[in-house]
Design an enzyme around this catalytic site. Structure first.
Site, short mmCIF file in Angstrom:
data_model
loop_
_atom_site.label_atom_id
_atom_site.label_comp_id
_atom_site.label_asym_id
_atom_site.label_seq_id
_atom_site.Cartn_x
_atom_site.Cartn_y
_atom_site.Cartn_z
N ASP A 346 0.84 -1.19 0.00
CA ASP A 346 0.00 0.00 0.00
C ASP A 346 0.89 1.25 0.00
O ASP A 346 1.87 1.33 0.74
CB ASP A 346 -0.90 -0.03 1.25
CG ASP A 346 -1.84 1.14 1.33
OD1 ASP A 346 -2.73 1.22 0.47
OD2 ASP A 346 -1.69 1.96 2.26
N GLU A 382 1.57 -0.45 -5.01
CA GLU A 382 0.65 0.65 -5.32
C GLU A 382 1.58 1.85 -5.51
O GLU A 382 2.06 2.42 -4.51
CB GLU A 382 -0.34 0.89 -4.20
CG GLU A 382 -1.34 1.99 -4.53
CD GLU A 382 -2.29 2.29 -3.38
OE1 GLU A 382 -3.48 2.54 -3.65
OE2 GLU A 382 -1.84 2.29 -2.21
#
Length: 692
Positions: A346, A382
């Site tokens: 993330d 990401e």
């Protein structure tokens, strides 16, 4: 009284060796560290031991009489001086960053803040209340686990990989073919009904939203909501207990073993970019009270405040060697102890930040690159955060794959009806070489997706033009306003058969493109059965029917597209050129090519064809990888009208047979000869196999 010896600093956390337990905690700026032992319910502190030794900024001791099951926490002494980056407060019990099991839950009160809540001096004040009773405790564990004599773990190549993104609880909470007491738990992921469903889809890899131990923000608890998605980590080693009926670590590992036995890989969505402690006015639960100045990025000119690249209030500072070590130790732990096959990081740009911003040669990338344990696991970034220069799609090293949001936005715009996109669509369908074709990277560098946990589901993408996040309690201000969606003429649910038919058609088109495109496809769990979140595009706090997958249409002839997805994944396996390791090349001087772009008339496209006003038709042939294989001819028509086209007249292919038609479930397999005229229905995808 415990028998205390100095122990070792080599392994951080609590380590039971069969006779006793070693405790080790990093803090570069502490003046004293106390280990606090608690009774079995975590309510009463039964012993407090000052750690007698510190070596290389690690405080440590060995206790002969401590065995698995012992609950503990730390109190760390040092200056409380926020203006210089230090926030020590020994009145606050702190969770071990290396805790492998967490017992109890966080019960919110003002006592969890190191400063006096409500004071006009805010965090420059000091709070002396003890928070121990309401804090979760770390627990000493025995890490051994019998994996049994099993076959080798599944190891789909990158090119074979098809990812299925799911939430542990949300995936199974409403599945009526799973035992009620199992629904929403780790164990339910490997229930026979779930395994059968995953096999029907043809996916290879289940990517789980965060399972690291996390806490619910106070403001959400007060609104009777929660951090449902789990992006609020407090422990990077302990599996989240709320998804288990008993011992979370063992239940999680048993689930991994069963999924591996069924042939599926497991990836974890991991959140190493920030913690649950928030900004300078957040609680003191672990890292902040252990060594705030080491763990977090602080503002250079005023270290009272945090340099926030994540939008959560803080950012972990992986330029510090001990913080980097913690992340690397965590990754290795999940691979070695839990047999995890890969990770999705993330806001990964934050992990690679240095003093001058994002750094492709950062210590984090270098540590990952040389680590033998992580050499064979899948790494997905990401590739952005909210800080300066944080958008780094295409900027990660060759070992990595990245979420390709350019695919998402282009294909959303295309199937929403926007024209003049065929050039961009051509790049997205052939691996996005404009983004990733450098530094010896391959098409697998891009992870293509149309929908993920964050944003509209596929059904909502074609049912809503506006977000509807009122249930989040933020007056619909949260969530993105840029959804690139198309409600097909009506906002929300409708009984109009024409609108329902169009919505189904557009869903099928997006799924078809996703599985036909080169690169790695990622499916959002529930999209195959038309799951809706009622227009909520930020359901991070909805641990209820909004956030859970609605399986009521499973088996419904109109809305259940499980078998359709299974057909698409079978096509993907059949045609190796979709899974190519090489970038496509147009026709060269010698006539060879791996992609041939064609006009509706079957001619090779010219520059004028690419610039056709409001063009919405695109067709192309992907040549076979091996001479004995079939070619694949793909026709995309996003226009609202039918478009006539000719079957390609290529000397090496005698006939073409339909393998996919999104407006006709009856794929007839009838051979079509070159120059045969056909119609591409409005908003349709058709694919043909070329026979030599």
């Amino acid at each position: 009284m415990m028998r205390v010896s100095e122990g070792t600093h080599v392994r951080l956390g609590s380590t039971w060796d069969g006779r006793g337990t070693n405790f080790a905690l990093f803090s570069a700026h502490a003046e004293k560290v106390e280990l606090c032992l608690f009774d079995s319910k975590g309510r009463r502190e039964i012993e407090r031991i000052a750690l007698p030794e510190h070596t290389e900024n690690i405080w440590h001791c060995y206790l002969n009489d401590v065995a698995p099951g012992q609950l503990y926490g730390y109190r760390v002494y040092g200056p409380y001086d926020p203006q210089h980056g230090h926030r020590f407060n020994p009145h606050k019990l702190l969770l071990d960053p290396y805790a492998k099991k967490i017992s109890g839950r966080l019960v919110w009160s003002d006592a969890h803040f190191a400063y006096r809540a409500g004071s006009p001096r805010e965090d420059l004040s000091f709070d002396r209340r003890d928070n121990a009773r309401a804090m979760p405790k770390a627990t000493v564990i025995d890490e051994t686990f019998n994996w049994g004599r099993r076959e080798p773990r599944p190891n789909a190549t990158w090119e074979e990989t098809i990812i299925y993104e799911a939430h542990v609880k949300g995936l199974t909470k409403t599945r009526m073919d799973i035992a009620p007491e199992l629904r929403g738990t780790y164990g339910a992921l490997a229930a026979p009904a779930m395994i059968d469903h995953l096999r029907r889809l043809g996916v290879t890899t289940i990517e789980l939203l965060p399972v690291h131990g996390f806490v619910d923000d106070r403001h959400l608890v007060e609104r009777k909501l929660s951090n449902y998605w789990g992006y609020n980590s407090l422990s990077f080693f302990a599996p989240e207990q709320r998804y288990a009926k008993g011992a979370a670590l063992d239940e999680f590992r048993m689930t991994v073993a069963r999924l591996h036995d069924a042939g599926f890989e497991i990836m974890l969505d991991v959140v190493y970019n920030h913690t649950a402690e928030g900004n300078h006015l957040g609680p003191t639960l672990s890292f902040r009270g252990i060594d705030n100045a080491s763990y977090y990025w602080l503002m250079p000119d005023d270290p009272r405040y945090y340099d926030d690249f994540t939008g959560t209030g803080n950012s972990l500072n992986l330029t510090h060697p001990r913080v980097l070590q913690m992340v690397m130790d965590s990754l290795r732990y999940w691979v070695e102890v839990c047999h995890i096959d890969g990770f999705r990081f993330d806001l990964a740009s934050t992990l690679a930040r240095g003093a001058h911003g994002f750094d492709r040669n950062s210590a984090f990338f270098n540590a990952i690159r040389q680590d033998p344990v992580l050499a064979n696991v899948k790494l997905v970034a990401e590739p952005w955060d909210v800080g300066p220069g944080g958008y780094q799609v295409g900027g990660f090293p060759s070992q990595w794959s990245e979420w390709n949001d350019r695919y998402r936005s282009t294909m959303r715009r295309y199937w929403a009806g926007e024209g003049n996109l065929i050039g961009d669509v051509s790049r997205r369908m052939t691996g996005s070489s404009d983004l990733f074709n450098h530094d010896d990277r391959a098409p697998r560098a891009g992870v293509n997706h149309v929908t993920v946990h964050d944003g509209f589901t596929l059904a909502d993408l074609f049912s809503y033009n506006e977000k509807h996040n009122e249930a989040n309690g933020e007056d619909n201000r949260d969530g993105s306003n840029d959804n690139l969606s198309n409600n097909c003429g009506h906002e929300g649910p409708t009984d109009d058969p024409a609108i329902l038919s169009l919505r189904r058609q557009l869903r099928k088109n997006q799924l078809a493109c996703l599985l036909l495109a080169q690169g790695i496809p990622l499916l959002l769990a529930g999209d195959e059965v038309g799951n809706s979140q009622s227009g909520n595009n930020n359901a991070y706090c909805q641990d209820n029917e909004i956030g859970w997958i609605d399986w009521s249409d499973l088996g419904d002839r109109e809305n259940d597209m499980t078998d359709f997805v299974g057909h698409l994944t079978a096509i993907r396996r059949r045609f190796a050129q979709i899974r190519s390791r090489q970038w496509v090349t147009a026709k060269g001087i010698n006539g060879s090519y791996s992609v041939l772009w064609l006009t509706p008339e079957g001619n090779e496209m010219t520059e004028a064809d690419w610039n056709f006003p409001e063009g919405r038709f695109l067709s192309y042939v992907l040549g076979p990888v091996e001479s004995h294989e079939q070619a694949l001819y793909v026709v995309l028509n996003a226009a609202p009208d039918p478009i006539e086209f000719r079957i390609p007249n290529l000397e090496e292919y005698k006939t073409w047979s339909i393998v996919l038609h999104t407006t006709d479930d009856d794929v007839d397999g009838v051979p079509r000869h070159p120059n045969t005229t056909m119609q591409a229905p409005p908003r349709s995808v058709i694919a043909f196999a070329g026979q030599r």
